[in-house]
Design a protein around this motif. Structure first.
Motif, PDB file in Angstrom:
ATOM      1  N   THR A 124      37.668 -38.182  52.865  1.00  0.00           N
ATOM      2  CA  THR A 124      36.442 -37.471  53.256  1.00  0.00           C
ATOM      3  C   THR A 124      36.764 -36.292  54.180  1.00  0.00           C
ATOM      4  N   LEU A 125      37.856 -36.404  54.945  1.00  0.00           N
ATOM      5  CA  LEU A 125      38.240 -35.290  55.820  1.00  0.00           C
ATOM      6  C   LEU A 125      38.538 -34.034  55.020  1.00  0.00           C
ATOM      7  N   GLY A 126      39.038 -34.241  53.798  1.00  0.00           N
ATOM      8  CA  GLY A 126      39.376 -33.093  52.972  1.00  0.00           C
ATOM      9  C   GLY A 126      38.230 -32.630  52.083  1.00  0.00           C
ATOM     10  N   MET A 127      37.108 -33.353  52.113  1.00  0.00           N
ATOM     11  CA  MET A 127      35.969 -32.969  51.270  1.00  0.00           C
ATOM     12  C   MET A 127      35.216 -31.778  51.877  1.00  0.00           C
ATOM     13  N   GLU A 128      34.406 -31.136  51.049  1.00  0.00           N
ATOM     14  CA  GLU A 128      33.551 -30.046  51.527  1.00  0.00           C
ATOM     15  C   GLU A 128      32.596 -30.572  52.602  1.00  0.00           C
ATOM     16  N   ASP A 129      32.380 -29.785  53.650  1.00  0.00           N
ATOM     17  CA  ASP A 129      31.443 -30.172  54.707  1.00  0.00           C
ATOM     18  C   ASP A 129      30.091 -30.590  54.122  1.00  0.00           C
ATOM     19  N   GLN A 130      29.629 -29.785  53.167  1.00  0.00           N
ATOM     20  CA  GLN A 130      28.318 -30.018  52.573  1.00  0.00           C
ATOM     21  C   GLN A 130      28.238 -31.417  51.946  1.00  0.00           C
ATOM     22  N   ASP A 131      29.274 -31.777  51.196  1.00  0.00           N
ATOM     23  CA  ASP A 131      29.284 -33.078  50.512  1.00  0.00           C
ATOM     24  C   ASP A 131      29.271 -34.237  51.503  1.00  0.00           C
ATOM     25  N   VAL A 132      30.032 -34.081  52.600  1.00  0.00           N
ATOM     26  CA  VAL A 132      30.094 -35.163  53.588  1.00  0.00           C
ATOM     27  C   VAL A 132      28.762 -35.283  54.323  1.00  0.00           C
ATOM     28  N   ASN A 133      28.181 -34.137  54.666  1.00  0.00           N
ATOM     29  CA  ASN A 133      26.881 -34.180  55.345  1.00  0.00           C
ATOM     30  C   ASN A 133      25.810 -34.767  54.435  1.00  0.00           C
ATOM     31  N   ASP A 134      25.858 -34.399  53.151  1.00  0.00           N
ATOM     32  CA  ASP A 134      24.900 -34.976  52.197  1.00  0.00           C
ATOM     33  C   ASP A 134      25.078 -36.487  52.117  1.00  0.00           C
ATOM     34  N   PHE A 135      26.337 -36.910  52.072  1.00  0.00           N
ATOM     35  CA  PHE A 135      26.652 -38.336  52.001  1.00  0.00           C
ATOM     36  C   PHE A 135      25.993 -39.055  53.192  1.00  0.00           C
ATOM     37  N   ALA A 136      26.196 -38.501  54.385  1.00  0.00           N
ATOM     38  CA  ALA A 136      25.632 -39.105  55.595  1.00  0.00           C
ATOM     39  C   ALA A 136      24.105 -39.135  55.523  1.00  0.00           C
ATOM     40  N   ASP A 137      23.521 -38.008  55.095  1.00  0.00           N
ATOM     41  CA  ASP A 137      22.056 -37.951  55.007  1.00  0.00           C
ATOM     42  C   ASP A 137      21.526 -38.935  53.964  1.00  0.00           C
ATOM     43  N   ASN A 138      22.239 -39.049  52.845  1.00  0.00           N
ATOM     44  CA  ASN A 138      21.800 -39.961  51.787  1.00  0.00           C
ATOM     45  C   ASN A 138      21.860 -41.412  52.240  1.00  0.00           C
ATOM     46  N   LEU A 139      22.866 -41.729  53.053  1.00  0.00           N
ATOM     47  CA  LEU A 139      22.957 -43.087  53.601  1.00  0.00           C
ATOM     48  C   LEU A 139      21.751 -43.388  54.467  1.00  0.00           C
ATOM     49  N   LYS A 140      21.434 -42.450  55.367  1.00  0.00           N
ATOM     50  CA  LYS A 140      20.290 -42.672  56.270  1.00  0.00           C
ATOM     51  C   LYS A 140      18.991 -42.745  55.481  1.00  0.00           C
ATOM     52  N   ALA A 141      18.860 -41.843  54.490  1.00  0.00           N
ATOM     53  CA  ALA A 141      17.630 -41.818  53.698  1.00  0.00           C
ATOM     54  C   ALA A 141      17.447 -43.114  52.926  1.00  0.00           C
ATOM     55  N   SER A 142      18.569 -43.690  52.457  1.00  0.00           N
ATOM     56  CA  SER A 142      18.445 -44.912  51.657  1.00  0.00           C
ATOM     57  C   SER A 142      17.868 -46.046  52.498  1.00  0.00           C
ATOM     58  N   LYS A 143      18.112 -46.006  53.820  1.00  0.00           N
ATOM     59  CA  LYS A 143      17.546 -47.039  54.671  1.00  0.00           C
ATOM     60  C   LYS A 143      16.102 -46.731  55.057  1.00  0.00           C
ATOM     61  N   SER A 144      15.777 -45.433  55.181  1.00  0.00           N
ATOM     62  CA  SER A 144      14.453 -45.096  55.703  1.00  0.00           C
ATOM     63  C   SER A 144      13.421 -44.825  54.603  1.00  0.00           C
ATOM     64  N   ASP A 145      13.869 -44.364  53.430  1.00  0.00           N
ATOM     65  CA  ASP A 145      12.901 -43.899  52.426  1.00  0.00           C
ATOM     66  C   ASP A 145      12.688 -44.850  51.257  1.00  0.00           C
ATOM     67  N   LEU A 146      13.504 -45.914  51.180  1.00  0.00           N
ATOM     68  CA  LEU A 146      13.380 -46.796  50.025  1.00  0.00           C
ATOM     69  C   LEU A 146      12.662 -48.094  50.378  1.00  0.00           C
ATOM     70  N   THR A 147      11.973 -48.621  49.405  1.00  0.00           N
ATOM     71  CA  THR A 147      11.314 -49.912  49.601  1.00  0.00           C
ATOM     72  C   THR A 147      11.255 -50.613  48.249  1.00  0.00           C
ATOM     73  N   PHE A 148      10.610 -51.775  48.187  1.00  0.00           N
ATOM     74  CA  PHE A 148      10.461 -52.458  46.910  1.00  0.00           C
ATOM     75  C   PHE A 148       9.033 -52.278  46.414  1.00  0.00           C
ATOM     76  N   CYS A 149       8.886 -52.081  45.105  1.00  0.00           N
ATOM     77  CA  CYS A 149       7.562 -51.924  44.508  1.00  0.00           C
ATOM     78  C   CYS A 149       6.717 -53.144  44.860  1.00  0.00           C
ATOM     79  N   ARG A 150       5.496 -52.912  45.313  1.00  0.00           N
ATOM     80  CA  ARG A 150       4.681 -54.041  45.774  1.00  0.00           C
ATOM     81  C   ARG A 150       4.161 -54.890  44.612  1.00  0.00           C
ATOM     82  N   ILE A 151       4.276 -54.363  43.389  1.00  0.00           N
ATOM     83  CA  ILE A 151       3.870 -55.174  42.234  1.00  0.00           C
ATOM     84  C   ILE A 151       5.070 -55.909  41.638  1.00  0.00           C
ATOM     85  N   CYS A 152       6.112 -55.159  41.244  1.00  0.00           N
ATOM     86  CA  CYS A 152       7.191 -55.783  40.474  1.00  0.00           C
ATOM     87  C   CYS A 152       8.467 -56.052  41.265  1.00  0.00           C
TER      88      CYS A 152
END
Lengths: 201, 201
Positions: free
Chosen positions: B32-60
């Motif tokens: 990851t140290l050798g990856m593009e800054d953008q990709d690493v920052n996206d990775f970090a943001d996607n990790l946080k988003a997966s915890k904050s923005d996802l849930t389970f469908c209340r029906i299924c």
């Protein structure tokens, strides 16, 4: 039907890592969903910090925190200042450190020569090594510890030619049988090297 | 000598992922140290988003973005409302979707019964399935698509007993030879199931 965008993006991020295909990336992304919030947030913060807070030691090229440059090895007065161990990268440096058998300095090339990949002497930390050798008279030996591969071999020979005229002793890691190897099963080249490099009992 | 704290922490984060030991974690952290800054920052943001923005469908129970609940499948009027496919988790749902052979609804248990791990009927999405079946008269068939494992089997039998009294048809995935299997090499239980479940040519 697609996964929700949030998880799709996370799967894509995991897919960019080496050796992690689409299926493993999906598994890892779903695994993180079940992890503690704290762990996932730390993971994200650690990723960002690794890009913003790390750099290479301006003397030896080892990876170091931005606020500790030169690195802890270069500034450690208890280290043998007469020896420099040349390694390919920071992970190789740690492998040598973990033997607890060497207490000198290091120089991390952060790469090896590879004409096929267009990597020449200017693309790795060779110039800084030469400058270092010429400005520090106390250096008596350069130990080259590169991979036993074609590229490692070529880089070793190149460095040898470059450094020897200065009168500094240049050594390299021994070639021979790895621990546990059967003479019967070892490849011919290794066996030849082990015979040629035989030592007295 | 230790790695700088920043990279040590990142290695620890990677080590918490399943199937990734210390050595792989180190390799990934350095990669990851050798990856593009953008990709690493996206990775970090996607990790946080997966915890904050996802849930389970209340029906299924399928994984879904917080702002799309119920999920896209439950709200899709073109889907066959008379069938519910019961799966263990969101990844199994996607496996069924990827066959492009089924166009009904789903119910994601998010687990299977496992007395040895202390997971009973109240710990997985069974109650919501029963409520769903009793409040929607149009459901004619429940297809149970759980793993061919002891736990999957036990959960299938449990669901069958629970649903059958209501008069809804309960089916399960066929047992038999996987594509490409040699009769000669298949295990005995699978062969027995394949014989018992034989179909007319």
């Amino acid at each position: 039907m697609q996964y929700p965008e949030t998880i799709t993006k996370l799967i894509e991020s995991f897919s960019k890592l080496p050796g992690i295909g689409r299926k493993s990336a999906t598994r890892l992304a779903f695994y993180t969903l079940g992890m503690e919030d704290q762990d996932v947030n730390d993971f994200a913060d650690n990723l960002k910090a690794s890009k913003s807070d790390l750099t290479f030691c301006r003397i030896c090229g080892f990876i170091t925190d931005k606020d500790e440059n030169p690195c802890g090895i270069c500034t450690d007065p208890s280290r043998d200042q007469s020896k420099i161990f040349v390694v390919r990268d920071s992970q190789d440096l740690m492998a040598i450190e973990n033997t607890h058998d060497y207490n000198g300095l290091y120089h991390v090339l952060n790469g090896v020569l590879s004409p096929s990949e267009g990597r020449g002497p200017e693309d790795i930390n060779i110039r800084s090594l030469i400058t270092r050798l010429s400005s520090h008279n106390e250096i008596k030996e350069v130990i080259i510890g590169l991979d036993a591969s074609t590229q490692g071999e070529a880089t070793t020979l190149y460095l040898g030619k470059l450094i020897k005229p200065s009168g500094i002793k240049v050594t390299r890691l021994a070639r021979g049988l790895s621990v546990g190897t059967d003479v019967n099963y070892v490849d011919q080249l290794t066996l030849t090297q082990a015979v040629n490099g035989r030592t007295e009992v």
